[in-house]
Write an enzyme that holds these catalytic residues in place. Structure first.
Site, PDB file in Angstrom:
ATOM      1  N   GLY A  21       0.822  -1.217   0.000  1.00 46.46           N
ATOM      2  CA  GLY A  21       0.000   0.000   0.000  1.00 46.46           C
ATOM      3  C   GLY A  21       0.847   1.255   0.000  1.00 46.46           C
ATOM      4  O   GLY A  21       1.705   1.443   0.864  1.00 46.46           O
ATOM      5  N   GLU A 179     -17.963  18.290   4.000  1.00 45.41           N
ATOM      6  CA  GLU A 179     -17.343  18.907   2.823  1.00 45.41           C
ATOM      7  C   GLU A 179     -18.168  18.659   1.564  1.00 45.41           C
ATOM      8  O   GLU A 179     -18.378  19.568   0.753  1.00 45.41           O
ATOM      9  CB  GLU A 179     -15.897  18.386   2.667  1.00 45.41           C
ATOM     10  CG  GLU A 179     -14.973  19.016   3.708  1.00 45.41           C
ATOM     11  CD  GLU A 179     -13.626  18.325   3.887  1.00 45.41           C
ATOM     12  OE1 GLU A 179     -12.828  18.826   4.695  1.00 45.41           O
ATOM     13  OE2 GLU A 179     -13.380  17.284   3.251  1.00 45.41           O
TER      14      GLU A 179
HETATM   15  C1  LIG Z   1     -12.723  11.418   1.436  1.00 43.42           C
HETATM   16  C2  LIG Z   1     -11.649  11.393   2.492  1.00 43.42           C
HETATM   17  C3  LIG Z   1     -11.223  12.582   3.065  1.00 43.42           C
HETATM   18  C4  LIG Z   1     -10.234  12.573   4.046  1.00 43.42           C
HETATM   19  N1  LIG Z   1      -9.827  13.757   4.585  1.00 43.42           N
HETATM   20  C5  LIG Z   1      -8.807  13.770   5.467  1.00 43.42           C
HETATM   21  C6  LIG Z   1      -8.299  15.000   5.970  1.00 43.42           C
HETATM   22  O1  LIG Z   1      -8.792  16.087   5.621  1.00 43.42           O
HETATM   23  N2  LIG Z   1      -7.257  14.963   6.854  1.00 43.42           N
HETATM   24  C7  LIG Z   1      -6.701  13.770   7.256  1.00 43.42           C
HETATM   25  O2  LIG Z   1      -5.750  13.773   8.017  1.00 43.42           O
HETATM   26  N3  LIG Z   1      -7.172  12.594   6.796  1.00 43.42           N
HETATM   27  C8  LIG Z   1      -8.192  12.561   5.919  1.00 43.42           C
HETATM   28  N4  LIG Z   1      -8.661  11.370   5.436  1.00 43.42           N
HETATM   29  C9  LIG Z   1      -8.082  10.125   5.954  1.00 43.42           C
HETATM   30  C10 LIG Z   1      -6.733   9.845   5.322  1.00 43.42           C
HETATM   31  O3  LIG Z   1      -6.821   9.964   3.933  1.00 43.42           O
HETATM   32  C11 LIG Z   1      -6.297   8.457   5.745  1.00 43.42           C
HETATM   33  O4  LIG Z   1      -6.166   8.436   7.148  1.00 43.42           O
HETATM   34  C12 LIG Z   1      -4.978   8.093   5.116  1.00 43.42           C
HETATM   35  O5  LIG Z   1      -5.109   8.035   3.701  1.00 43.42           O
HETATM   36  C13 LIG Z   1      -4.468   6.767   5.648  1.00 43.42           C
HETATM   37  O6  LIG Z   1      -3.272   6.472   5.021  1.00 43.42           O
HETATM   38  P1  LIG Z   1      -2.844   4.960   4.795  1.00 43.42           P
HETATM   39  O7  LIG Z   1      -1.480   5.010   4.206  1.00 43.42           O
HETATM   40  O8  LIG Z   1      -3.050   4.192   6.039  1.00 43.42           O
HETATM   41  O9  LIG Z   1      -3.906   4.379   3.761  1.00 43.42           O
HETATM   42  P2  LIG Z   1      -4.365   4.878   2.342  1.00 43.42           P
HETATM   43  O10 LIG Z   1      -3.965   6.265   2.078  1.00 43.42           O
HETATM   44  O11 LIG Z   1      -5.798   4.515   2.261  1.00 43.42           O
HETATM   45  O12 LIG Z   1      -3.554   3.950   1.327  1.00 43.42           O
HETATM   46  C14 LIG Z   1      -3.732   2.566   1.262  1.00 43.42           C
HETATM   47  C15 LIG Z   1      -3.134   2.064  -0.039  1.00 43.42           C
HETATM   48  O13 LIG Z   1      -3.206   0.652  -0.025  1.00 43.42           O
HETATM   49  C16 LIG Z   1      -3.616   0.195  -1.279  1.00 43.42           C
HETATM   50  N5  LIG Z   1      -4.273  -1.104  -1.069  1.00 43.42           N
HETATM   51  C17 LIG Z   1      -5.304  -1.381  -0.226  1.00 43.42           C
HETATM   52  N6  LIG Z   1      -5.632  -2.682  -0.274  1.00 43.42           N
HETATM   53  C18 LIG Z   1      -4.800  -3.235  -1.182  1.00 43.42           C
HETATM   54  C19 LIG Z   1      -4.644  -4.561  -1.666  1.00 43.42           C
HETATM   55  N7  LIG Z   1      -5.380  -5.578  -1.228  1.00 43.42           N
HETATM   56  N8  LIG Z   1      -3.708  -4.796  -2.619  1.00 43.42           N
HETATM   57  C20 LIG Z   1      -2.927  -3.768  -3.081  1.00 43.42           C
HETATM   58  N9  LIG Z   1      -3.021  -2.506  -2.639  1.00 43.42           N
HETATM   59  C21 LIG Z   1      -3.942  -2.244  -1.692  1.00 43.42           C
HETATM   60  C22 LIG Z   1      -4.551   1.271  -1.793  1.00 43.42           C
HETATM   61  O14 LIG Z   1      -4.641   1.240  -3.204  1.00 43.42           O
HETATM   62  C23 LIG Z   1      -3.894   2.538  -1.260  1.00 43.42           C
HETATM   63  O15 LIG Z   1      -3.004   3.086  -2.205  1.00 43.42           O
HETATM   64  C24 LIG Z   1      -9.652  11.347   4.448  1.00 43.42           C
HETATM   65  C25 LIG Z   1     -10.077  10.158   3.866  1.00 43.42           C
HETATM   66  C26 LIG Z   1     -11.063  10.174   2.886  1.00 43.42           C
HETATM   67  C27 LIG Z   1     -11.507   8.880   2.258  1.00 43.42           C
END
Ligand SMILES: Cc1cc2nc3c(=O)[nH]c(=O)nc-3n(C[C@H](O)[C@H](O)[C@H](O)COP(=O)(O)OP(=O)(O)OC[C@H]3O[C@@H](n4cnc5c(N)ncnc54)[C@H](O)[C@@H]3O)c2cc1C
Length: 434
Positions: A21, A179
């Site tokens: 990810g 939003e």
């Molecule tokens: C609409 C929206 C608005 C948001 N606004 C805010 C904000 O204003 N401020 C804030 O701090 N946070 C915000 N968030 C939350 C924030 O985006 C997340 O907390 C953050 O993206 C988490 O990061 P991460 O790296 O854990 O996961 P993610 O950013 O979700 O990344 C996970 C990655 O894993 C990949 N993946 C998942 N499953 C698989 C699989 N089985 N095989 C291969 N690849 C896979 C996905 O493609 C993705 O690229 C928002 C979220 C959303 C949905």
């Protein structure tokens, strides 16, 4: 003998760290491990990083999808010890130290699960089938096409049918719901009213339903009330303390016993961990997140780590927000480099809360940093500045700034191509983006 997929990194020194990810956590981790004595493989189902906080602007036509995505290959092109493979991860085998994907099997010495989260419909299949969600660029484009198609359809409809097509319901009063509701209210004022002259813009209703007593529950009560006042002043109907029980694609059933007729329901009422399968059963904890210790090690499997939304640290877990994911990845990078040099992890994760931000519309935002509370224009500028500097890629920042300036002066959401089939029918036939 199992055939393992080659990563092209074999000749380099150090153990192999596979990162599942490339979200906020994954991309931070590979930046911190760049040019260090470890071989790093990033696996993601997409070939690009998604800046989720601005997804709602793609969904409502303020930004183009490319403005908030960044191709992994451009990111890693100049980093010799990092490789990328586009693959969907199915499961992991901790005995063999293998990752099973749709493209084959990969081997690891250290595994980092950073697969983020997905929408939680709490087991209601009808809701999942019939409503729209906002976790990916594909889903944002579904929403954009859906509301624009509804505007076009409304011209062919009369009375109740027209009202149903123009009745937009958003479920969940967190930052995303707020939003989206605010952006749709601006679209009603600046686009429906001006460009669809045959339709009375007041026919379009925007309803935000929240099960709790106030929107933005993670903010102070004062900021919640400011946000609620903003929304009401923009003509958004708030239904607080009400739950959605069901939705069949036409009719929404509420906990109050009322029914609402709507062709578009956007579900932003919950998220759950997108954990991969194959780890010990006891590590899958609340909302399908992975239980990890202070060093972000998955309980009972010392060479597997979880960071970001999918990780659950301590008794209560941390909020599923970008700063948690970034800070966890920074700490984990230090510990992985210690492990690579045969030392024990020495840096426990401690979250530094950087505050809360949400925007409701033009000149309207609420920001909380420590004891400081901002609202209105100052908060709105702060919101924009924080999002702009957090975006990946200089060009993206420039283009987003330009688009925001254009929108500020024109009052128009300018990216308005309908590129998807109407999703109220697509969703019903199971074709909406996952
Ligand atoms: C609409 C929206 C608005 C948001 N606004 C805010 C904000 O204003 N401020 C804030 O701090 N946070 C915000 N968030 C939350 C924030 O985006 C997340 O907390 C953050 O993206 C988490 O990061 P991460 O790296 O854990 O996961 P993610 O950013 O979700 O990344 C996970 C990655 O894993 C990949 N993946 C998942 N499953 C698989 C699989 N089985 N095989 C291969 N690849 C896979 C996905 O493609 C993705 O690229 C928002 C979220 C959303 C949905």
């Amino acid at each position: 003998m199992t055939h393992l997929v080659s990563t092209g990194l074999d000749a380099l020194p150090g153990p192999t760290v596979v990162v599942l990810g490339g979200g906020f956590a994954g991309i931070t981790l590979i930046q911190k491990l760049a040019k260090q004595p470890v071989k790093v493989l990033l696996i993601d189902q997409n070939n690009f990083h998604t800046f989720q906080p601005l997804l709602y602007q793609v969904a409502t036509g303020s930004l183009a999808p490319d403005n908030i995505g960044f191709p992994y290959r451009r990111k890693i092109a100049k980093i010799p010890n990092v490789a990328f493979r586009k693959a969907v991860v199915h499961s992991v085998d901790t005995q063999e130290q293998h990752i099973h994907t749709d493209q084959g099997i990969f081997a690891y010495d250290y595994l980092v699960v950073a697969t983020g989260s997905k929408t939680n419909f709490f087991g209601n299949e009808a809701l999942e089938r019939n409503s729209l969600q906002l976790k990916s660029i594909a889903q944002a484009l579904d929403i954009r096409s859906d509301f624009l198609q509804e505007f076009e359809d409304a011209l062919y409809l009369q009375d109740d049918d027209r009202r149903s097509a123009l009745n937009f319901v958003i479920v969940g009063g967190g930052p995303t719901g707020v939003e989206v509701a605010g952006a749709l209210a601006e679209i009603r004022k600046n686009i429906l009213a001006e460009e669809y002259k045959e339709v009375d813009a007041e026919t379009m209703q925007i309803t935000l339903i929240e099960a709790g007593p106030r929107v933005l529950a993670s903010f102070s009560e004062k900021s919640s009330h400011v946000a609620q006042d903003y929304l009401r002043s923009m003509g958004v109907q708030l239904r607080l303390g009400q739950r959605v029980l069901d939705y069949d694609g036409e009719m929404l059933t509420l906990s109050t016993g009322e029914s609402l007729r709507s062709r578009t329901v956007i579900w932003s009422a919950g998220v759950m961990g997108a954990a991969v399968s194959g780890l010990p059963a006891n590590v899958y904890t609340r909302a399908n997140r992975l239980s990890v210790n202070d060093f972000l090690q998955v309980d009972g499997v010392s060479n597997v780590f979880a960071v970001g939304d999918v990780a659950f640290v301590g008794a209560n877990g941390h909020p599923m927000v970008a700063p948690v994911a970034i800070q966890q990845a920074e700490v984990l990078a230090k510990n992985l480099l210690l492990l690579a040099s045969n030392a024990a992890p020495a840096h426990p994760f401690r979250y530094r809360d950087q505050g809360n931000l949400a925007t409701i519309g033009r000149n309207k935002a609420v920001v909380e940093v420590g004891k400081l509370r901002f609202q209105g224009l100052v908060a709105w500028y702060l919101w924009m500045a924080v999002h702009l500097v957090s975006l990946i890629g200089f060009k993206n920042r420039l283009v987003v700034l330009f688009n925001w300036a254009m929108k500020y002066f024109s009052h128009k959401n300018i990216i308005r191509l309908i590129v998807r089939p109407p999703s109220h029918s697509a969703a019903r036939s199971g074709k909406a983006s996952k």
